[in-house]
Design an enzyme around this catalytic site. Structure first.
Site, PDB file in Angstrom:
ATOM      1  CG  ASP A 109      -2.259   0.496   0.909  1.00  0.00           C
ATOM      2  OD1 ASP A 109      -2.469   1.487   0.639  1.00  0.00           O
ATOM      3  OD2 ASP A 109      -3.178  -0.128   1.426  1.00  0.00           O
ATOM      4  CG  ASP A 128      -4.312   5.499   1.173  1.00  0.00           C
ATOM      5  OD1 ASP A 128      -5.429   4.590   1.393  1.00  0.00           O
ATOM      6  OD2 ASP A 128      -4.202   6.503   1.881  1.00  0.00           O
ATOM      7  CD  GLU A 165      -8.621   4.680  -1.394  1.00  0.00           C
ATOM      8  OE1 GLU A 165      -9.665   4.565  -0.919  1.00  0.00           O
ATOM      9  OE2 GLU A 165      -7.705   5.541  -1.224  1.00  0.00           O
ATOM     10  CG  HIS A 201      -9.225  -1.567   3.930  1.00  0.00           C
ATOM     11  ND1 HIS A 201      -8.808  -1.560   2.455  1.00  0.00           N
ATOM     12  CD2 HIS A 201      -8.558  -0.475   4.243  1.00  0.00           C
ATOM     13  CE1 HIS A 201      -8.309  -0.439   2.422  1.00  0.00           C
ATOM     14  NE2 HIS A 201      -8.002   0.178   3.443  1.00  0.00           N
ATOM     15  CG  ASP A 202     -11.224   1.871   3.258  1.00  0.00           C
ATOM     16  OD1 ASP A 202     -10.730   1.719   4.435  1.00  0.00           O
ATOM     17  OD2 ASP A 202     -10.754   2.293   2.267  1.00  0.00           O
TER      18      ASP A 202
HETATM   19  C1  GLC Z   1      -7.791   5.229   1.945  1.00  0.00           C
HETATM   20  C2  GLC Z   1      -7.747   3.986   2.936  1.00  0.00           C
HETATM   21  C3  GLC Z   1      -8.381   4.099   4.225  1.00  0.00           C
HETATM   22  C4  GLC Z   1      -7.536   5.177   4.905  1.00  0.00           C
HETATM   23  C5  GLC Z   1      -7.720   6.440   4.155  1.00  0.00           C
HETATM   24  C6  GLC Z   1      -6.520   7.348   4.713  1.00  0.00           C
HETATM   25  O1  GLC Z   1      -9.156   5.517   1.906  1.00  0.00           O
HETATM   26  O2  GLC Z   1      -8.483   2.703   2.269  1.00  0.00           O
HETATM   27  O3  GLC Z   1      -8.389   3.104   4.841  1.00  0.00           O
HETATM   28  O4  GLC Z   1      -8.409   5.516   6.183  1.00  0.00           O
HETATM   29  O5  GLC Z   1      -7.245   6.379   2.665  1.00  0.00           O
HETATM   30  O6  GLC Z   1      -5.436   6.879   4.460  1.00  0.00           O
END
Ligand code: GLC
Ligand code: CA
Length: 565
Positions: A98, A199, A256, A328-329
């Site tokens: 990540d 991310d 993402e 995971h979100d």
């Molecule tokens: C992304 C991650 C999430 C995190 C956020 C801040 O959305 O997937 O889990 O809280 O970024 O890093």
């Protein structure tokens, strides 16, 4: 389109903290991951994405990194990480990490140096901005609630954090910062990583005049995403990063990406795009409420089918999205996308089929392959996730009762997917000998790997078959590069599409009945072969098709067919 090594791969996301604990401290670790590589190989996985394993205070579960060059002690050592890389390589698997570079942790040495000298050089590594009339520079709300500006002690400045206040945003306008980030990325790639999941990346480009906007809530604040949406130019950073790092290694990257501007698809994931791929979030965006979880909407089948099909068609000839039903979100896909009557093994296999055989790179989230579900909690104190606590408060402020607010968490919480992996019906589901850092979902007694491993009709066995089919020599090319063609869109409840290989003429038809009633479909072509069903009715299907040219699908039944050319 240029062919790339990752096009025909299947990926699996590990949330390390909840995967497998081998030393009894209640926290999953690298040893646990190493010990399950054969399990993943057997499932058919090629690429493993690890949620962050860097040194971190874990305010946001590792998405707050205090040292990018260290492995969190909780997870193990750098030697163990190297071992993981080597063991994966032996099995022809790739490790993807990540990459969290929009922000770091407030415990990062550069941020501490910035705080110590708010006018010094390190302050410019972050956004340290003078307040206006003793107040914040602008009215932004952070993604996790509350103000996005935090006062810098002993100074009239504030620092920007789009997420928690313990996650200060890096100043990407500062070339020194960018160079340090690229150096760090290359350091990891030199170790032999397959690439990165990237991310929250769209947030790196800010309007550094930080204008205030019309408030969008009673708190007088506006979501910081508004500023991101109003700002152009993220592409320049992304191109530079690609040239300085990923491109040199032919690394796989999956972004993402939320809030991409229209018609930027090709720039992001085309042949020479910023990334190899990006997640398809179109389905989950359907449930978003205007204000938060408390006004989120249930998934409507027809809309869901519509947005997924549109997203598939949009990518044709451009590139590949990464297809997910959960991560995971997000809540568990089986709990979110399946109507109540379909929340069973049949339904889970059906959902798997319609996701894994889409055009794009399938990403499976740990536990999805055994059909793990959302987890009921009785009290807000049982939740750990920072965003869940915020959304709960938000729901109460909007006038919901405690019970109703808790229900929002049950439906939406990020902890739904973060409960530990369910390996067996033994103590703590075989996840740990100690006390799990986050309580198990009690349904591990029924839903677990051990119970499914040797059962021919289990969800796990089905996932194995499904992935094997996708990768089978005779069909791989069609499942990877074949075009996507929606079918039977006028039939309510039916999710159907073809994958067509324009070179060989091979045609594969995927049918799934998401309704409560049986449905009879009239085939346009004869069946060459029934490749997969979730009910074991190959013969009956063949017989009906041969006799009448139709297929009658039970509720929650799915079939994969090869049609005659
Ligand atoms: C992304 C991650 C999430 C995190 C956020 C801040 O959305 O997937 O889990 O809280 O970024 O890093
Ligand atoms: Ca451990």
């Amino acid at each position: 389109m240029k062919r790339k090594w990752w096009h025909d791969k299947v990926a699996y996301q590990i949330y390390p903290k909840s995967f497998l604990d081998t030393n009894g401290d209640g926290i999953g670790d690298l040893r646990g991951i190493i010990s399950k590589l054969d399990y993943l190989k057997e499932l058919g996985i090629d690429i493993i994405w690890l949620s962050p394993i860097y040194k971190s205070p874990f305010v946001d579960q590792g998405y707050d990194i205090s040292d990018y060059y260290k492995i969190a002690e909780e997870f193990g050592t750098m030697e163990e990480f190297d071992e993981l890389l080597a063991e994966a390589k032996k099995r022809d698997m790739y490790i993807v990490m990540d990459l969290v570079v929009n922000h770091c942790s407030s415990e990062h040495e550069y941020f501490k140096a910035a705080l110590a000298d708010p006018d010094g050089p390190y302050a410019d590594y972050f956004y340290f901005v003078k307040g206006i009339d003793g107040k914040e520079p602008s009215n932004y709300r952070s993604y996790f609630g509350g103000k996005a500006w935090e006062p810098v002690p002993g100074s009239d400045k504030y620092y920007l954090h789009m997420f928690a206040k313990e996650q200060p945003d890096w100043n990407w306008e500062n070339k020194e910062v960018r160079d340090k980030i690229y150096k760090m990325i290359n350091w990891w790639l030199d170790k032999g990583l397959g690439g990165f999941r990237i991310d929250a990346i769209i947030n790196i480009k800010k309007d550094t005049s930080f204008p205030s906007y019309e408030p969008d809530g009673d708190d007088g604040l506006v979501s910081c995403v508004k500023m991101v949406e109003e700002t152009d130019g993220v592409g320049e950073f992304l191109e530079e990063m690609k040239h300085e790092t990923f491109e040199k290694y032919d690394a796989f990257t999956v972004g993402e990406v939320f809030n991409m501007k229209e018609d930027e698809l090709r720039e992001f994931v085309g042949d020479d795009g910023h990334f190899s791929s990006m997640f398809d979030f179109s389905a989950l965006e359907l449930t978003y409420g205007e204000h938060g979880w408390y006004d989120s909407k249930p998934v409507d089948f027809k809309r869901w089918r519509e947005v997924l099909f549109a997203s598939q068609k949009e990518m044709e000839g451009i590139g590949f999205k990464a297809n997910i039903i959960e991560n995971h979100d997000e809540p568990r896909g089986a709990s979110r996308y399946l109507p109540e009557y379909a929340q069973n093994e049949m339904g889970k296999k059906m959902l798997a089929t319609t996701s894994i055989l889409l055009r794009g790179i399938p990403f499976i989230y740990q536990g999805q392959e055994i059909g793990m579900t959302n987890c009921h909690r009785n009290d807000i104190s049982e939740y750990d996730d920072i965003s869940t606590i915020d959304q709960y408060q938000e729901a109460l402020r909007a006038g919901l009762s405690e019970e109703e607010a808790l229900k929002c968490c049950y439906e939406n919480s990020r902890d739904n997917a973060r409960t530990p992996m369910q390996w067996s019906d033994g103590k703590n589901g075989g996840f740990t000998d100690g006390t799990p850092w986050l309580a198990m979902n009690p349904n591990y007694m029924e839903i677990n790997v051990a119970a499914q491993e040797h059962k021919a009709d289990s969800v796990l066995a089905y996932y194995r078959k499904l992935i094997a089919l996708r990768k089978a020599k005779e069909y791989k090319d069609t499942f990877t590069y074949g075009i996507f063609k929606p079918k039977y869109e006028n039939v309510d409840d039916i999710f159907a599409f073809e994958r067509v290989n324009e070179e060989s003429g091979q045609k594969l038809l995927i049918l799934a009945n998401f309704g409560t009633e049986e449905h009879t479909i009239t085939l346009e072509q004869r069946i060459a072969k029934v490749l997969l069903t979730n009910e074991g009715r190959q013969e009956a299907i063949n017989a009906e098709a041969a006799l009448n040219g139709t297929i009658t699908l039970d509720s929650c039944e799915t079939v994969v067919l090869e049609l005659e050319k």
